[in-house]
Design an enzyme around this catalytic site. Structure first.
Site, short mmCIF file in Angstrom:
data_model
loop_
_atom_site.label_atom_id
_atom_site.label_comp_id
_atom_site.label_asym_id
_atom_site.label_seq_id
_atom_site.Cartn_x
_atom_site.Cartn_y
_atom_site.Cartn_z
N TRP A 33 23.79 5.58 -30.95
CA TRP A 33 23.36 6.05 -29.62
C TRP A 33 24.34 7.06 -29.05
O TRP A 33 23.94 8.08 -28.47
CB TRP A 33 23.13 4.86 -28.69
CG TRP A 33 22.25 3.84 -29.33
CD1 TRP A 33 22.60 2.59 -29.74
CD2 TRP A 33 20.87 4.02 -29.72
NE1 TRP A 33 21.53 1.99 -30.36
CE2 TRP A 33 20.46 2.82 -30.36
CE3 TRP A 33 19.96 5.06 -29.60
CZ2 TRP A 33 19.17 2.65 -30.87
CZ3 TRP A 33 18.66 4.88 -30.11
CH2 TRP A 33 18.29 3.70 -30.73
N ASP A 90 26.22 4.64 -21.01
CA ASP A 90 24.93 4.12 -21.42
C ASP A 90 25.09 2.61 -21.54
O ASP A 90 25.76 2.13 -22.45
CB ASP A 90 24.53 4.74 -22.76
CG ASP A 90 23.24 4.15 -23.32
OD1 ASP A 90 22.65 3.26 -22.68
OD2 ASP A 90 22.83 4.58 -24.42
N LYS A 99 16.06 -4.33 -22.48
CA LYS A 99 16.92 -5.35 -23.07
C LYS A 99 17.32 -6.39 -22.03
O LYS A 99 17.03 -7.57 -22.19
CB LYS A 99 18.13 -4.68 -23.71
CG LYS A 99 17.71 -3.80 -24.91
CD LYS A 99 18.73 -2.77 -25.27
CE LYS A 99 18.17 -1.66 -26.14
NZ LYS A 99 17.72 -2.08 -27.47
#
Lengths: 362, 362
Positions: free
Chosen positions: A104, A173, A197
């Site tokens: 990511w 993030d 999530k």
């Protein structure tokens, strides 16, 4: 398990608190006596104002956010933020530092570079296959921000604390660990998190941004790609993802009213993760893949003696009602994602299964 | 009304078919015996593959799309498409024609111009306050595409048929009338539609695009802003808005299996709109605002003798279980949005109320 529900260890979309799902279900045809479903209510109504304002207030309370921060809801997931962050926050001549801890972070770096932005990768754990969190990093003093991914769902690593950047705001993030622990917000200029999530269904990204960072935003950006569009309209320049924001408000309410706040959530998460890591460490059959001091409390990645056993492990677990234990398709192995909503019951069920599987297959 | 539900005339988010809501509710804790909610299921699972492929197949069947078209799901609503369309489809030196029929067209034009794209506004109904659809338009032969808004929710106007562009592909914002009638797809290069009116909950935009239009897309665009990212990954480069796509699949199933297909839907829509327009035209109390040949089948905009009466009308209607009849905040007046899911029962209830209100207040 209730109502034939499984123990859900999916990495995302992931398990949501059962009480939240039950509340959504019970009001699904008639939200707060409006005579409409939450999916049918105007975002310009007082009903929805109540929902979004509640979500914002709870987020602010839980993270102890001062009035210096906006809480915004943006579509497109963290992946759109990889582009929006440099687009909004890096003007010509400005640079930013990025820490690379895996897939990511790499995507975030690539998006910034593709856009021709000046980006320095000041630390990376690529040398050891992203199995650790880099420490002792030198930052560039002129950096506008430091970007990092707080938790790597794929490799199972997590920043247990955040680097001292010498006052440069961190842009993080936090898709996979937002609201999983208290934060020292002084360090952060911005936090963003895809909801799927720890927060709600996919399709909504929470963006928490310090107001002064918006001062230099290029006004010519398309409306939907400019943070100021969202901050000036309480995230309702156009129709927001109402169902997602509603679910997020219920999840935050659950944290406040049922879990007892974010400190309790953190304790709970530590207890859950420790139980599994301790079990893995005590065994010679299972092997955790992340370095000990970099282990994630959210995604526990581990290997079995060989890939055939891993396949059987995942299959047999699934048959016993333990789902989502397969590692990310890019790395293989096994992974138990145990976000806030994962219950103690599910942790015990997993450990029990791991024990019996080891006995049968050692 | 069932279960104390109201007659919902909201412009968007709007009424959804009751049977769709009931199906979502009944499977909300356990989707297809997965033991998970649709909001908890991995987008990389066969469960979700089934959902998204079903939605795409039904969309293709209903619109008789050939294999030349992709059906994509993108976040950010039509407002993001206002930017993505010129960003993706207009290269340097290329121009496009835009038709301006009101707020949404104007926003689309502004986004293209802000980006420095070359755009010609070839027709506009601004001279008469956007109360009609322009006819007999001259298009620029070198135009890459012609952009139009097929239905104007605010002013209650709609293209009853689409202009002859001499073969230039039309790019249409159909947020408020997609799947409300059959289309001659030969005319269209692209259709996009925020879901929250005729398709599902807010937060998902359906994009139908002819494959050859993707050939010239600038590869340097951020991943999430590039149509090819979605077309090459079946809309799952990152986590898509799963709940929205699921609801869309159910709404399309409802059109196919309960409404009897898109021709029947169109008949139904004509019948519903005619009933209300006929009632308005027969009265001297109510006055439709759109010109007769430009009237929308989706949003019926009308005025009462004065604003006080309009306010009372909306309030009394609401008390009798008829919601969402207030005109858009930018224009005032009254508006009945009667998308696909509006039932005959709701139309009769509205007309009955209009009759009695007129009697009492004339």
């Amino acid at each position: 398990m209730t109502d034939q529900r499984i123990y859900n260890f999916n990495a995302g979309p992931a398990a949501l608190p059962l009480s939240v799902l039950e509340e959504i279900r019970s009001s699904f045809l008639n939200f707060k006596n409006s005579g409409m479903s939450i999916t049918e209510i105007s975002h310009r109504s007082s009903y929805f104002d109540g929902v979004i304002n509640d979500a914002v207030k709870r987020a602010k309370r839980l993270l102890k956010l001062s009035d210096r921060y906006h809480v915004l809801f943006i579509q497109g997931g963290a992946s759109l933020q990889f582009a929006m962050v440099p687009m909004n926050l890096l003007s010509k001549g400005e640079t930013a530092d990025y820490i690379n801890t895996g897939t990511w972070s790499t995507k975030a770096i690539n998006e910034a570079q593709n856009m021709g932005k000046s980006v320095h990768v000041v630390a990376s754990s690529e040398d050891k296959n992203f199995s650790y969190i880099p420490r002792e990093i030198s930052f560039n003093k002129e950096s506008k921000f430091v970007h990092l991914t707080s938790n790597n769902t794929i490799k199972g690593t997590q920043f247990s604390d955040f680097p001292d950047t010498g006052g440069i705001p961190i842009v993080a993030d936090m898709s996979s660990d937002i609201f999983s622990r208290p934060l020292d917000m002084e360090k952060f200029g911005m936090i963003y998190a895809g909801a799927q999530k720890n927060l709600g269904p996919s399709g909504t990204c929470m963006v928490i941004i310090r107001k002064d960072l918006l001062d230099s935003v290029n006004n010519d950006l398309p409306a939907m790609l400019k943070y100021s569009t969202y901050s000036s309209k309480n995230s309702m320049y156009n129709t927001p993802p109402c169902f997602g924001i509603y679910t997020i408000s219920l999840v935050l309410k659950w944290i406040e009213e049922q879990m007892g706040g974010i400190d309790k959530v953190e304790e709970h998460n530590i207890t859950k993760a420790d139980l599994i890591y301790d079990h893995i460490d005590a065994s010679s059959f299972y092997k955790a893949t992340a370095e000990k001091d970099s282990r994630s409390l959210m995604n526990i990645t581990f290997r079995l003696p060989n890939e055939d056993l891993e396949k059987t492990f995942v299959e047999q677990a699934s048959k016993r009602g333990l789902g989502g234990l397969k590692g990310h398709r890019s790395v293989g192995g096994c992974r138990a994602s145990i976000y806030n909503a994962a219950t103690m019951e599910s942790i015990y069920a997993l450990i029990e299964f791991m024990e019996s599987f080891e006995k049968e297959n050692k």
